[in-house]
Motif scaffolding. Structure first.
Motif, mmCIF file in Angstrom:
data_model
loop_
_atom_site.group_PDB
_atom_site.id
_atom_site.type_symbol
_atom_site.label_atom_id
_atom_site.label_comp_id
_atom_site.label_asym_id
_atom_site.label_seq_id
_atom_site.Cartn_x
_atom_site.Cartn_y
_atom_site.Cartn_z
ATOM 1 N N LYS A 80 0.852 -1.197 0.000
ATOM 2 C CA LYS A 80 0.000 0.000 0.000
ATOM 3 C C LYS A 80 0.884 1.242 0.000
ATOM 4 O O LYS A 80 2.030 1.190 0.409
ATOM 5 N N GLY A 81 0.330 2.347 -0.443
ATOM 6 C CA GLY A 81 1.051 3.611 -0.422
ATOM 7 C C GLY A 81 1.933 3.799 -1.641
ATOM 8 O O GLY A 81 1.922 2.986 -2.555
ATOM 9 N N PRO A 82 2.706 4.887 -1.637
ATOM 10 C CA PRO A 82 3.564 5.195 -2.783
ATOM 11 C C PRO A 82 4.583 4.089 -3.043
ATOM 12 O O PRO A 82 5.098 3.480 -2.115
ATOM 13 N N SER A 83 4.855 3.827 -4.314
ATOM 14 C CA SER A 83 5.810 2.802 -4.713
ATOM 15 C C SER A 83 7.182 3.441 -4.913
ATOM 16 O O SER A 83 7.514 3.888 -6.006
ATOM 17 N N PHE A 84 7.969 3.482 -3.850
ATOM 18 C CA PHE A 84 9.314 4.027 -3.966
ATOM 19 C C PHE A 84 10.239 2.934 -4.495
ATOM 20 O O PHE A 84 10.284 1.829 -3.960
ATOM 21 N N THR A 85 10.995 3.258 -5.520
ATOM 22 C CA THR A 85 11.874 2.289 -6.168
ATOM 23 C C THR A 85 12.888 1.716 -5.183
ATOM 24 O O THR A 85 13.194 0.528 -5.228
ATOM 25 N N PHE A 86 13.399 2.539 -4.274
ATOM 26 C CA PHE A 86 14.373 2.047 -3.298
ATOM 27 C C PHE A 86 13.782 0.895 -2.486
ATOM 28 O O PHE A 86 14.414 -0.151 -2.320
ATOM 29 N N ASP A 87 12.564 1.077 -1.971
ATOM 30 C CA ASP A 87 11.925 0.033 -1.154
ATOM 31 C C ASP A 87 11.720 -1.244 -1.963
ATOM 32 O O ASP A 87 11.989 -2.350 -1.493
ATOM 33 N N THR A 88 11.244 -1.082 -3.180
ATOM 34 C CA THR A 88 10.991 -2.234 -4.053
ATOM 35 C C THR A 88 12.283 -2.986 -4.350
ATOM 36 O O THR A 88 12.352 -4.215 -4.236
ATOM 37 N N MET A 89 13.317 -2.259 -4.718
ATOM 38 C CA MET A 89 14.566 -2.914 -5.102
ATOM 39 C C MET A 89 15.286 -3.522 -3.903
ATOM 40 O O MET A 89 15.987 -4.527 -4.049
ATOM 41 N N LYS A 90 15.090 -2.961 -2.736
ATOM 42 C CA LYS A 90 15.679 -3.564 -1.528
ATOM 43 C C LYS A 90 15.043 -4.945 -1.299
ATOM 44 O O LYS A 90 15.741 -5.921 -1.025
ATOM 45 N N ILE A 91 13.724 -5.023 -1.430
ATOM 46 C CA ILE A 91 13.019 -6.302 -1.256
ATOM 47 C C ILE A 91 13.455 -7.306 -2.326
ATOM 48 O O ILE A 91 13.761 -8.463 -2.023
ATOM 49 N N LEU A 92 13.505 -6.860 -3.592
ATOM 50 C CA LEU A 92 13.885 -7.774 -4.677
ATOM 51 C C LEU A 92 15.329 -8.240 -4.538
ATOM 52 O O LEU A 92 15.637 -9.404 -4.822
ATOM 53 N N SER A 93 16.216 -7.365 -4.099
ATOM 54 C CA SER A 93 17.624 -7.743 -3.919
ATOM 55 C C SER A 93 17.789 -8.790 -2.825
ATOM 56 O O SER A 93 18.631 -9.688 -2.939
ATOM 57 N N LEU A 94 16.985 -8.683 -1.770
ATOM 58 C CA LEU A 94 17.032 -9.690 -0.699
ATOM 59 C C LEU A 94 16.419 -11.006 -1.161
ATOM 60 O O LEU A 94 16.918 -12.090 -0.840
ATOM 61 N N LYS A 95 15.352 -10.919 -1.942
ATOM 62 C CA LYS A 95 14.653 -12.111 -2.421
ATOM 63 C C LYS A 95 15.464 -12.848 -3.487
ATOM 64 O O LYS A 95 15.418 -14.075 -3.579
ATOM 65 N N TYR A 96 16.196 -12.092 -4.307
ATOM 66 C CA TYR A 96 16.980 -12.670 -5.403
ATOM 67 C C TYR A 96 18.441 -12.197 -5.302
ATOM 68 O O TYR A 96 18.903 -11.393 -6.115
ATOM 69 N N PRO A 97 19.183 -12.694 -4.327
ATOM 70 C CA PRO A 97 20.545 -12.187 -4.103
ATOM 71 C C PRO A 97 21.522 -12.504 -5.235
ATOM 72 O O PRO A 97 22.568 -11.874 -5.329
ATOM 73 N N LYS A 98 21.194 -13.451 -6.087
ATOM 74 C CA LYS A 98 22.100 -13.810 -7.190
ATOM 75 C C LYS A 98 21.686 -13.162 -8.507
ATOM 76 O O LYS A 98 22.127 -13.593 -9.571
#
Length: 189
Positions: A80-98
């Motif tokens: 929910k709320g604004p989609s900040f790229t930093f937040d999104t990419m932090k989650i994706l980087s943790l989920k897909y570390p390789k």
């Protein structure tokens, strides 16, 4: 390491310009996949209240059919709320570390980079890839890989306006998407 291009947007509707950008960047940088990431609430502009998220998702699926290297990532719809790229990419980087991420932006967003939320931290998570947009400069002090691609001056807002006024949008977006729009009476059709 898998090399992933991220192309975010409202995709309201997805059009041939989006597909051209994705294909050209994927080819130029030899990426493994492009993930189209529809956003919920872009922080830099108001998303038009035109169609439901389900319709946008279905149109995106139709636009990408036939290209197995084009995927849809709905992470921003799950928050929910604004989609900040930093937040999104932090989650994706943790989920897909390789995975190595290449975030694709148009020249309009290149000009806007100094105002991006946590831009310096974001630069540690992604490599920015810039492409031309008519009437915008791609000059910046930030590290952006610039890819020279053929440009077509088409936008989702142009397509919405054309459809609403009864003009043709043929060849501006994939035929299955155009059929879906007409069948579901979207954008005033």
């Amino acid at each position: 390491m898998k090399r992933i291009g991220i192309l975010g947007g409202t995709f309201d509707p997805p059009h041939n310009g989006h597909l051209l950008i994705a294909n050209e960047v994927m080819s130029a940088l030899q990426l493994d996949e492009i993930w189209f990431m529809p956003n919920q609430e872009p922080p830099h502009k108001k998303k038009p209240d035109t169609v439901k998220n389900e319709n946008r998702l279905q149109m995106l699926k139709l636009a990408l059919q036939g290209n197995e290297q084009f995927k849809i990532e709905t992470i921003e719809w799950e928050r929910k709320g604004p989609s900040f790229t930093f937040d999104t990419m932090k989650i994706l980087s943790l989920k897909y570390p390789k995975h190595g991420f290449y975030f694709i932006i148009g020249a309009d967003m290149i000009e806007y980079l100094p105002k991006w939320h946590k831009i310096d931290e974001l630069l540690e998570l992604v490599k920015f890839v810039g492409v031309d947009r008519p009437s915008y400069s791609h000059e910046t002090g930030y590290p952006v890989l610039y890819i020279d691609i053929p440009t077509i001056d088409v936008s989702s807002s142009l397509i919405r306006e054309r459809l609403k006024s009864g003009k043709s949008a043929r060849y501006l977006l994939p035929e299955p998407v155009l059929h879906y729009i007409k069948e579901n009476h979207l954008y005033g059709t």
